[in-house]
Scaffold this motif. Sequence first.
Motif, mmCIF file in Angstrom:
data_model
loop_
_atom_site.group_PDB
_atom_site.id
_atom_site.type_symbol
_atom_site.label_atom_id
_atom_site.label_comp_id
_atom_site.label_asym_id
_atom_site.label_seq_id
_atom_site.Cartn_x
_atom_site.Cartn_y
_atom_site.Cartn_z
ATOM 1 N N LEU A 3 0.809 -0.938 -0.230
ATOM 2 C CA LEU A 3 0.219 -0.165 -0.093
ATOM 3 C C LEU A 3 1.132 1.197 0.017
ATOM 4 O O LEU A 3 0.335 2.630 -0.492
ATOM 5 N N ILE A 4 2.135 1.945 0.571
ATOM 6 C CA ILE A 4 2.308 2.279 0.440
ATOM 7 C C ILE A 4 3.941 2.053 -0.593
ATOM 8 O O ILE A 4 4.212 3.162 -0.829
ATOM 9 N N GLN A 5 3.444 1.331 -1.805
ATOM 10 C CA GLN A 5 4.132 2.184 -2.724
ATOM 11 C C GLN A 5 3.651 2.759 -4.132
ATOM 12 O O GLN A 5 2.454 3.326 -3.176
ATOM 13 N N SER A 6 4.196 3.509 -4.533
ATOM 14 C CA SER A 6 3.945 4.107 -5.600
ATOM 15 C C SER A 6 2.515 3.764 -6.565
ATOM 16 O O SER A 6 2.408 2.910 -6.890
ATOM 17 N N GLY A 7 1.658 4.780 -6.258
ATOM 18 C CA GLY A 7 0.430 4.297 -6.673
ATOM 19 C C GLY A 7 -0.606 3.793 -5.606
ATOM 20 O O GLY A 7 -1.598 2.803 -6.262
ATOM 21 N N ARG A 12 -3.351 6.724 -3.479
ATOM 22 C CA ARG A 12 -4.403 7.290 -3.922
ATOM 23 C C ARG A 12 -5.252 7.487 -3.590
ATOM 24 O O ARG A 12 -6.041 8.831 -3.389
ATOM 25 N N ALA A 13 -5.875 7.548 -1.747
ATOM 26 C CA ALA A 13 -6.371 7.680 -1.012
ATOM 27 C C ALA A 13 -6.000 9.085 -0.631
ATOM 28 O O ALA A 13 -6.809 10.235 -0.160
ATOM 29 N N SER A 14 -4.685 9.220 -0.191
ATOM 30 C CA SER A 14 -3.991 10.417 0.091
ATOM 31 C C SER A 14 -4.257 11.379 -1.441
ATOM 32 O O SER A 14 -4.936 12.484 -0.857
ATOM 33 N N ASN A 15 -3.945 11.095 -2.709
ATOM 34 C CA ASN A 15 -4.209 12.548 -2.819
ATOM 35 C C ASN A 15 -5.677 12.445 -3.762
ATOM 36 O O ASN A 15 -6.440 13.878 -3.393
ATOM 37 N N THR A 17 -8.069 12.372 -1.100
ATOM 38 C CA THR A 17 -8.057 13.134 -0.071
ATOM 39 C C THR A 17 -8.411 15.111 0.146
ATOM 40 O O THR A 17 -8.782 15.573 0.374
ATOM 41 N N ALA A 18 -6.545 15.316 -0.310
ATOM 42 C CA ALA A 18 -5.660 16.311 -0.830
ATOM 43 C C ALA A 18 -7.107 17.226 -1.933
ATOM 44 O O ALA A 18 -7.388 18.316 -1.554
ATOM 45 N N PHE A 19 -7.649 16.421 -2.880
ATOM 46 C CA PHE A 19 -8.240 17.088 -3.630
ATOM 47 C C PHE A 19 -9.666 17.602 -3.313
ATOM 48 O O PHE A 19 -10.103 18.770 -3.313
ATOM 49 N N VAL A 20 -10.515 15.985 -2.500
ATOM 50 C CA VAL A 20 -11.381 17.338 -1.485
ATOM 51 C C VAL A 20 -11.510 18.287 -0.782
ATOM 52 O O VAL A 20 -12.152 19.057 -0.592
ATOM 53 N N VAL A 21 -10.604 18.386 -0.083
ATOM 54 C CA VAL A 21 -10.168 18.790 1.408
ATOM 55 C C VAL A 21 -10.067 20.485 0.215
ATOM 56 O O VAL A 21 -10.766 21.404 0.117
ATOM 57 N N ASP A 22 -9.357 20.416 -0.576
ATOM 58 C CA ASP A 22 -9.210 21.611 -1.748
ATOM 59 C C ASP A 22 -10.637 22.320 -2.767
ATOM 60 O O ASP A 22 -10.807 23.463 -2.597
ATOM 61 N N THR A 54 -14.753 6.989 3.069
ATOM 62 C CA THR A 54 -13.121 7.168 4.073
ATOM 63 C C THR A 54 -13.028 8.869 3.775
ATOM 64 O O THR A 54 -12.322 9.299 4.378
ATOM 65 N N VAL A 55 -12.467 8.527 2.470
ATOM 66 C CA VAL A 55 -12.085 10.318 2.399
ATOM 67 C C VAL A 55 -12.460 11.019 2.112
ATOM 68 O O VAL A 55 -12.170 12.085 2.427
ATOM 69 N N VAL A 56 -14.172 11.318 2.501
ATOM 70 C CA VAL A 56 -15.010 12.333 2.616
ATOM 71 C C VAL A 56 -14.161 12.432 4.084
ATOM 72 O O VAL A 56 -14.679 13.790 4.941
ATOM 73 N N ARG A 57 -14.453 11.535 5.446
ATOM 74 C CA ARG A 57 -14.196 11.945 6.666
ATOM 75 C C ARG A 57 -13.095 12.145 6.968
ATOM 76 O O ARG A 57 -12.836 12.754 7.978
ATOM 77 N N GLU A 58 -11.797 12.298 6.297
ATOM 78 C CA GLU A 58 -9.920 12.223 6.513
ATOM 79 C C GLU A 58 -10.292 14.040 5.776
ATOM 80 O O GLU A 58 -9.689 14.364 6.411
ATOM 81 N N ALA A 59 -11.076 13.987 4.740
ATOM 82 C CA ALA A 59 -11.368 16.188 3.916
ATOM 83 C C ALA A 59 -12.110 16.463 5.275
ATOM 84 O O ALA A 59 -11.549 17.404 5.371
ATOM 85 N N LYS A 60 -13.008 15.432 6.212
ATOM 86 C CA LYS A 60 -13.838 16.690 6.552
ATOM 87 C C LYS A 60 -13.239 17.320 7.812
ATOM 88 O O LYS A 60 -12.785 18.594 9.346
#
Length: 239
Positions: A3-7, A12-15, A17-22, A54-60
């Motif tokens: 899961l920590i490798q590129s891609g 992807r979840a981190s990306n 999350t950042a997109f939703v936050v932005d 999960t992404v939405v919760r992290e963004a919030k």
Amino acid sequence: MTLIQSGGVAERASNHTAFVVDQIGRAIVAGEYPAETMIPLDPDLCEMFGVSRTVVREAKKTLIAKGMIQSKAKVGTHVRRADDWNMFDEDVLRWHATARNPTRFFEELYEIRMIFEPAAAAQAAGRVNQVELDELHALCDRLATADSRTDFALADYEFHKQVLRLSGNRFLQSLGDLVQTALYSLFMAEHIGDFSDRRETVAKRHRAIVSAIASGAPTEAREAMSQVIHDGYANVMHR
């Protein structure tokens, strides 16, 4: 693949999350979600952005940490007043700097710069060595000869960041990093037109700061920095 490798899934979840936050952060700053109003429910946000709960919760959580929203059980998530937002958060600064009408934001930025940047220049006066002075002079040369808006903005950014560093005060350095980042974003977002006509004037004003610092003249350094900040503010407000 882990899961920590590129891609991987985590990346992807981190990306996402950042997109939703932005996206939500920009919408709040733009006034699409006024203070005290509710943002869409989690299922609606998932559908809007095509992401998991999960992404939405992290963004919030991220937006809550920035002071922009507040969640209450069985009530929902509402937007907090602008006075509650963390204005020294890099994302919040960037969203304001690139907003459609950042006039009030720039006025506040001007006010805070006038409080601490002249003081930083006065602090630096007489405390620098020749190598550091040479670096400041080189940045002035870059201002005078910049071929693009990006080069001009970067030279200005680096100059003010260097003066704040030379103050020797870590609080000033931290404040400066954030404010200069906002100014760079604002400068690049504006339609400057042909900046070449004022390159030498701007460089000359900055050289006056260097001269005062080199001479160990705190009052002159303070005044020269105040003049530069005021000129920049007047130029943007004129546009």
